[in-house]
Write an enzyme that holds these catalytic residues in place. Structure first.
Site, short mmCIF file in Angstrom:
data_model
loop_
_atom_site.label_atom_id
_atom_site.label_comp_id
_atom_site.label_asym_id
_atom_site.label_seq_id
_atom_site.Cartn_x
_atom_site.Cartn_y
_atom_site.Cartn_z
N GLU A 184 44.55 -63.87 -0.04
CA GLU A 184 43.34 -64.42 0.56
C GLU A 184 43.64 -65.11 1.90
O GLU A 184 43.16 -66.21 2.17
CB GLU A 184 42.67 -65.40 -0.41
CG GLU A 184 42.18 -64.72 -1.68
CD GLU A 184 41.51 -65.66 -2.66
OE1 GLU A 184 40.44 -65.31 -3.18
OE2 GLU A 184 42.05 -66.75 -2.91
N GLU A 266 39.89 -58.98 -7.20
CA GLU A 266 39.42 -60.07 -8.04
C GLU A 266 37.91 -59.92 -8.24
O GLU A 266 37.13 -60.21 -7.34
CB GLU A 266 39.73 -61.44 -7.44
CG GLU A 266 41.20 -61.79 -7.38
CD GLU A 266 41.45 -63.21 -6.90
OE1 GLU A 266 40.50 -64.03 -6.92
OE2 GLU A 266 42.59 -63.50 -6.50
#
Length: 659
Positions: A184, A266
């Protein structure tokens, strides 16, 4: 009579005729060893689950129709002190959770491929995002950048980790089909302040390549929020993280990398809890709808989490809810990482599990052998135990393993302990003897506390206990800056002042300037009536197993006439080991230690009220259970068959089911 053909296993199907290639994204769909594959993966972190239960949880995942397991790798556990490593045999308190090689081998034995996200930063609601706190001892280090000191430390760690992963790659006969490069990273973007460092990403990629990592390398972010800021366009495969609107995220991915497959790295099955919040759940119908849309797109998916597990000991992370860097927006996570996932914290099936199994059987065009779903473990409610022995705080501090004289306050990370790696977890006590405290003396703590503080004068608690969420807004907690406390109406000469500060978990997500994670008192001095105090004795209370196991001097519990910190002990005797929950309703705030191992934290402010105690942490015979209570103790220790969070509505009770 017709013979029903036996379906091949996953590995038989994808390795028949030999292995010539790994996972490929050179076309608009995935291939593995030149055969089409859609990835149906679930997140399970080996370090959140007892080793003895890895196989059970992995088989349950395969029985749902998954073909892969995804895991992070926590640097702070594998290198707990600088230059000291533990990959399952290193002797740290978490040793039994850390054999990643064994975990990946068991995944293959259970007919699952593996996706590995080695960090160095993992987020994961894990303490400091998986980074070791000793990094903070380097004054000019710039984490998650190409800065020299940071990369030296990452390189040394990866030199230990990557050879383990390299030998377990799919093209070498192992389970690993893909590895993540950073995590991320696009979310670190701050216009005018910080732009993700692509030289850093290239250095991480080169590290992996230099260690013979040949499987697919990828990054994950929100494509709609960060575009390709956190990746190397055209070099690293990009995946998406989200809770909903899958079509929007996948359409954006298709714009960023044409003619490539789409994947959610995710897809959030639920959510996590902060202390003092309501318990979070995700509506099952909403989960089912979004997963159906992902599969229909069509796209591959990794469900985060499929099995959440537990933030053992002091290892929960935290968030900072705004852009502050001084701790004012701090939000610590609970010990339970149940996540409202398809498998509960204790490995039980939920309705989401049934939904996953049903959808995957509908969409998966590759038919392979699926095992029968294993039975769930027996949960027992052991009899109530009477707290039989205790140590008051003066006795605890007299047994502290270190006493460090210091002119000024120091954060725990700067203490000269643990091979000069500092203190990572637990409590730090600042003690000053021979203090004159006239009546109505005002104690002033400059800056903010990181994260909670108990003030004792001559062993008596002066600060307010934490009994309700509103108390977090009072003295003793991070929300106050330059906080003041009246020390009472008594004149005291030759008094002892003790400030007990708790690290409630370091921030694991946010902008890079929010990773200034020193714990203790360090933002300013401590004053009595505007006179700064110097020349402290500092005591780290880490509650390491070696110390917990050797505590002596226990005595009968003296019924406390005032609240205050203390240790309380009882013995659980079992003939058979079974999973259970320790029910901490009736206690106030603290930690529970089982057979020397810090199980986790509890707090009356909720939402978590019970601590999962898996059978592997028990032993047949006597089990020592110790509670470090900050404020009000109970005379009993109780158990439960069920997890007991504080629910916001009755409809949010657990939906654990039998399969």
């Amino acid at each position: 009579m017709d013979v029903i053909p036996t379906l091949p296993s996953l590995y038989e199907y994808y390795t028949a005729g030999g292995i010539t290639s790994g996972l490929s994204v050179d076309q608009p769909y995935f291939t593995l060893n030149n055969r089409n594959i859609s990835i149906y993966s679930g997140a399970m972190h080996y370090f959140r689950v007892p080793k003895e239960y890895w196989r059970d949880r992995l088989r349950k995942m395969r029985a749902a129709g998954l073909n892969a397991v995804e895991t992070y790798v926590p640097w702070n556990l594998h290198e707990p002190h600088e230059g000291v490593y533990d990959f399952g045999h290193g002797g740290s308190d978490m040793e039994q959770f850390l054999d990643i090689e064994e975990f990946l081998k068991v995944a293959k034995e259970e007919d699952l491929f593996a996706i590995v996200r080695p960090g160095p930063y993992i987020c994961s609601e894990w303490e400091f995002g998986g980074l070791p706190s000793w990094l903070l001892r380097y004054k000019n280090i710039k984490i998650r950048t190409s800065e020299r000191t940071w990369m030296e430390k990452v390189t040394r760690y990866f030199n230990m980790l990557l050879p383990i992963l390299a030998m377990l790659q799919f093209t070498r006969g192992g389970p690993v089909i893909a590895l993540q490069v950073e995590n991320e990273y696009g979310s670190t973007t701050q216009p005018g302040v910080f732009t993700p460092d692509r030289l850093y990403l290239e250095e991480l990629r080169s590290l992996m390549k230099n260690h013979d990592i040949t499987e697919l390398l990828f990054t994950s972010d929100s494509p709609t929020n960060y575009g390709d800021a956190g990746t190397l366009p055209g070099i690293l495969f990009q995946t998406a993280n989200f809770a909903g609107a899958p079509e929007r995220e996948f359409d954006k991915l298709k714009q960023l990398q044409k003619d490539k497959p789409a994947m959610a790295m995710e897809f959030w099955s639920g959510w996590f809890d902060h202390w003092s919040e309501e318990h979070h759940t995700r509506n099952n119908d909403d989960f089912n709808d979004v997963l159906n849309r992902i599969l229909r797109y069509p796209a591959s998916v990794n469900m985060y989490m499929f099995h959440g597990g537990t933030n053992w000991g002091f290892l929960n992370g935290a968030n900072i809810e705004d852009s502050s860097t001084d701790n004012r927006g701090y939000q610590p996570d609970t010990t339970s990482y149940d996540y409202d996932a398809p498998l509960s914290e204790s490995g039980d099936y939920t309705m989401k599990y049934v939904m996953v199994k049903t959808l995957l059987s509908q969409y998966n065009q590759i038919k392979t052998r699926i095992p029968q779903a294993p039975a769930i473990s027996l949960k027992v409610e052991y009899p109530n135990l009477t707290i039989s022995q205790s140590l008051v705080f003066n006795e605890i501090i007299s047994r502290a393993p270190h006493k460090i004289p210091s002119e000024k306050l120091l954060p725990m990370e700067f203490l000269p302990i643990n091979n000069n790696s500092g203190q990572s977890f637990g409590y730090i006590v600042y003690r000053k003897e021979h203090v004159e405290i006239p009546r109505n003396t005002t104690l002033l703590i400059k800056g903010r506390v990181c994260d909670t503080i108990m003030v004792l004068v001559d062993g008596v608690l002066i600060s307010k206990p934490l009994t309700k969420s509103a108390d977090l807004k009072d003295f003793g907690y991070w929300k106050w800056k330059n906080s003041k406390l009246n020390l009472g109406m008594t004149d005291r000469k030759d008094a002892t002042l003790e400030l007990i500060v708790e690290n409630w978990g370091r921030n694991n997500f946010g902008k890079l300037n929010q990773f200034v994670q020193f714990k203790g008192l360090w933002q300013g001095g401590v004053y009595l009536n505007n006179t700064e105090i110097f020349d402290w004795e500092i005591y780290p209370l880490e509650f390491k197993k070696s110390w917990n196991d050797n505590l002596e001097g226990w005595h009968e519990v003296v019924d406390p006439w005032m609240p205050g910190p203390g240790l309380y002990k009882t013995i659980l005797t079992v003939k058979e080991k079974h999973d259970t929950y320790i029910d901490m309703r009736g206690w106030t705030k603290g930690i529970v230690i089982v057979n020397g191992f810090v199980l986790g934290r509890y707090a009356a402010i909720g939402p978590q009220q019970t601590l999962y105690l898996p059978a592997p942490l028990l032993k047949v015979g006597n089990n020592e259970i110790i509670v470090f209570e900050h404020f009000y103790s109970s005379s009993k220790l109780r158990f439960s068959r069920l997890s007991v969070p504080i629910f916001s509505t009755p409809s949010e009770s657990p939906d654990v089911i039998a399969i």
